[in-house]
Design a protein around this motif. Structure first.
Motif, PDB file in Angstrom:
ATOM      1  N   PHE A 174      29.172  40.959  38.438  1.00 45.69           N
ATOM      2  CA  PHE A 174      29.407  40.135  39.868  1.00 45.69           C
ATOM      3  C   PHE A 174      28.509  38.843  39.805  1.00 45.69           C
ATOM      4  O   PHE A 174      28.758  37.870  40.837  1.00 45.69           O
ATOM      5  CB  PHE A 174      28.201  41.193  40.749  1.00 45.69           C
ATOM      6  CG  PHE A 174      29.317  42.583  41.423  1.00 45.69           C
ATOM      7  CD1 PHE A 174      30.582  41.541  41.804  1.00 45.69           C
ATOM      8  CD2 PHE A 174      29.451  43.362  41.016  1.00 45.69           C
ATOM      9  CE1 PHE A 174      31.576  43.187  42.709  1.00 45.69           C
ATOM     10  CE2 PHE A 174      29.928  44.550  40.850  1.00 45.69           C
ATOM     11  CZ  PHE A 174      30.854  44.553  42.164  1.00 45.69           C
ATOM     12  N   LEU A 175      27.222  39.179  39.332  1.00 44.93           N
ATOM     13  CA  LEU A 175      26.574  37.898  39.410  1.00 44.93           C
ATOM     14  C   LEU A 175      27.028  36.672  39.004  1.00 44.93           C
ATOM     15  O   LEU A 175      26.916  35.286  39.050  1.00 44.93           O
ATOM     16  CB  LEU A 175      25.474  38.016  39.145  1.00 44.93           C
ATOM     17  CG  LEU A 175      23.965  38.911  39.672  1.00 44.93           C
ATOM     18  CD1 LEU A 175      22.620  39.357  38.919  1.00 44.93           C
ATOM     19  CD2 LEU A 175      24.357  38.140  40.782  1.00 44.93           C
ATOM     20  N   ALA A 176      27.921  36.684  37.468  1.00 47.45           N
ATOM     21  CA  ALA A 176      28.391  35.744  37.293  1.00 47.45           C
ATOM     22  C   ALA A 176      29.666  35.341  37.429  1.00 47.45           C
ATOM     23  O   ALA A 176      30.664  34.112  37.408  1.00 47.45           O
ATOM     24  CB  ALA A 176      29.141  35.978  35.152  1.00 47.45           C
ATOM     25  N   SER A 177      30.367  36.069  38.138  1.00 48.15           N
ATOM     26  CA  SER A 177      31.476  35.609  38.780  1.00 48.15           C
ATOM     27  C   SER A 177      31.713  34.677  39.539  1.00 48.15           C
ATOM     28  O   SER A 177      30.733  33.853  40.954  1.00 48.15           O
ATOM     29  CB  SER A 177      32.006  36.581  39.824  1.00 48.15           C
ATOM     30  OG  SER A 177      31.032  36.520  41.215  1.00 48.15           O
ATOM     31  N   LYS A 178      32.350  33.495  39.816  1.00 45.56           N
ATOM     32  CA  LYS A 178      32.582  32.404  40.106  1.00 45.56           C
ATOM     33  C   LYS A 178      34.113  31.910  41.050  1.00 45.56           C
ATOM     34  O   LYS A 178      33.418  31.108  42.366  1.00 45.56           O
ATOM     35  CB  LYS A 178      32.293  30.826  39.310  1.00 45.56           C
ATOM     36  CG  LYS A 178      31.462  31.349  38.107  1.00 45.56           C
ATOM     37  CD  LYS A 178      30.774  29.539  37.214  1.00 45.56           C
ATOM     38  CE  LYS A 178      29.776  29.413  37.042  1.00 45.56           C
ATOM     39  NZ  LYS A 178      28.814  29.862  36.975  1.00 45.56           N
ATOM     40  N   THR A 179      34.843  32.771  40.992  1.00 41.21           N
ATOM     41  CA  THR A 179      36.364  32.658  41.225  1.00 41.21           C
ATOM     42  C   THR A 179      36.274  34.138  42.673  1.00 41.21           C
ATOM     43  O   THR A 179      35.920  35.252  41.530  1.00 41.21           O
ATOM     44  CB  THR A 179      37.646  31.638  40.936  1.00 41.21           C
ATOM     45  OG1 THR A 179      37.908  33.411  39.949  1.00 41.21           O
ATOM     46  CG2 THR A 179      37.265  30.841  39.688  1.00 41.21           C
ATOM     47  N   GLU A 180      37.127  33.854  43.395  1.00 40.20           N
ATOM     48  CA  GLU A 180      38.262  35.427  43.951  1.00 40.20           C
ATOM     49  C   GLU A 180      38.871  35.820  42.720  1.00 40.20           C
ATOM     50  O   GLU A 180      38.195  37.857  42.590  1.00 40.20           O
ATOM     51  CB  GLU A 180      38.868  35.007  44.860  1.00 40.20           C
ATOM     52  CG  GLU A 180      37.902  34.772  46.687  1.00 40.20           C
ATOM     53  CD  GLU A 180      39.033  34.053  47.366  1.00 40.20           C
ATOM     54  OE1 GLU A 180      39.802  34.897  47.651  1.00 40.20           O
ATOM     55  OE2 GLU A 180      39.671  32.865  47.747  1.00 40.20           O
ATOM     56  N   ASP A 181      38.835  35.514  41.555  1.00 39.48           N
ATOM     57  CA  ASP A 181      39.789  35.810  40.356  1.00 39.48           C
ATOM     58  C   ASP A 181      38.345  36.992  39.710  1.00 39.48           C
ATOM     59  O   ASP A 181      39.457  38.018  39.360  1.00 39.48           O
ATOM     60  CB  ASP A 181      40.311  35.081  39.949  1.00 39.48           C
ATOM     61  CG  ASP A 181      41.900  34.938  40.370  1.00 39.48           C
ATOM     62  OD1 ASP A 181      42.499  35.465  41.248  1.00 39.48           O
ATOM     63  OD2 ASP A 181      42.702  33.870  39.906  1.00 39.48           O
ATOM     64  N   ASP A 182      36.873  36.400  39.436  1.00 39.88           N
ATOM     65  CA  ASP A 182      36.421  36.772  38.175  1.00 39.88           C
ATOM     66  C   ASP A 182      36.310  38.376  39.517  1.00 39.88           C
ATOM     67  O   ASP A 182      36.042  39.209  38.844  1.00 39.88           O
ATOM     68  CB  ASP A 182      35.321  35.949  38.738  1.00 39.88           C
ATOM     69  CG  ASP A 182      35.348  34.806  38.226  1.00 39.88           C
ATOM     70  OD1 ASP A 182      36.799  34.381  37.148  1.00 39.88           O
ATOM     71  OD2 ASP A 182      34.829  34.208  38.467  1.00 39.88           O
TER      72      ASP A 182
END
Length: 288
Positions: A174-182
């Motif tokens: 979650f914390l590393a997510s950068k895009t909506e796809d992530d």
């Protein structure tokens, strides 16, 4: 008639959504964004309930005492429009109407519409994620082109979306997510794990609502990042209204709806110093 400011509140026929509309009308005169007449769209799935909510606000003692509404000599006017965020056609119809009626753009959208269901089986997860995550983001994408360059989006999330309930691995994703796809990939993994009866082993809580709201916080953050990278000056934030006494909390909440409305209203019409992509509660930024 043309309006200087235009705002939209989804899921606004009762509870926190209705209180948000009331507080917008009450607080707008002292807002730094006040530059004249203000139209607030109160939207809801059910036309009868939505129209009844508008009528109730028009007779609201607090609004009358403050002379907040146009009919009493104030700045604000409240109109109902049908909107079911789980129906792509309904989103498009409303977006088209906004574009046609308000060519200069809309100032903000507060996405309050959401559901909380009993249980956490695969169907509950599918329905909950569908409304609280996928449909809310679909609505965001439909409204963004309609916003003024200084426009704002406020997405109602929840403290139940806090990341202290996850395994380190999922939390770090979650914390590393950068895009909506992530973020969407995490939502898909949760749904698959529930279907297999292995969500706890996969590092998730057995709580569809909580995971949907974690997704909402992550999705909002990703959307804000994406807009900023395009050079947009839109402000896009998520917030928790707190544990509010509404149907959704079965009357167990400790805050009144009007108290719960304070943070989303602040994010829509107060000076938030250009902050975007953050998660807020009690009018303050929170660590996710």
């Amino acid at each position: 008639m043309s309006y200087n400011r235009i705002g939209v509140v989804t899921g606004a026929n009762k509870g926190v959504g209705l209180a948000i509309v009331r507080q917008l009308a009450l607080q707008y005169p002292k807002s730094p964004l006040n530059n004249g007449s203000f139209l607030i769209y109160l939207t809801a799935r059910d036309q009868g309930r939505g129209e009844a909510a508008v009528k109730a606000l028009e007779q609201d003692a607090q609004l009358k005492s403050a002379k907040a509404l146009k009919a009493d000599g104030g700045l604000s006017e409240i109109k109902f429009h049908a909107l079911d965020i789980t129906d792509s056609g309904s989103i498009k119809t409303f977006a088209d109407q906004l574009k046609q009626t308000h060519g200069d753009g809309v100032d903000f959208v507060i996405n309050n519409a959401g559901i909380a269901m009993e249980g956490s089986n695969a169907q509950v997860v599918k329905t909950t994620l569908g409304c609280n995550y996928y449909s809310t983001l679909e609505a965001c994408h439909a409204f963004i082109p309609l916003l003024k360059s200084t426009g704002r989006i406020v997405n109602l999330a929840s403290m139940s979306g806090h990341l202290n309930k996850y395994s380190d691995e999922v939390r770090n994703r979650f914390l590393a997510s950068k895009t909506e796809d992530d973020v969407t990939s995490i939502m898909k993994d949760f749904a698959s794990a529930v279907e297999a009866g292995r969500e706890k082993e996969a590092g998730f809580p057995s709580a569809a609502y909580a995971v949907s709201k974690a997704g909402m916080i992550g999705g909002t953050r990703a959307l804000a990042r994406s807009e900023k990278e395009k050079g947009s000056s839109l402000l896009i934030n998520s917030c928790c209204p707190g544990y509010v006494n509404t149907d959704m909390t079965k009357g167990n909440g400790t805050k009144s709806p009007d108290e719960g409305a304070q943070t989303p209203v602040m994010l829509a019409i107060q000076d938030i110093k250009g902050h975007t992509g953050l998660f807020w509660q009690n009018e303050k930024q929170l660590e996710w």
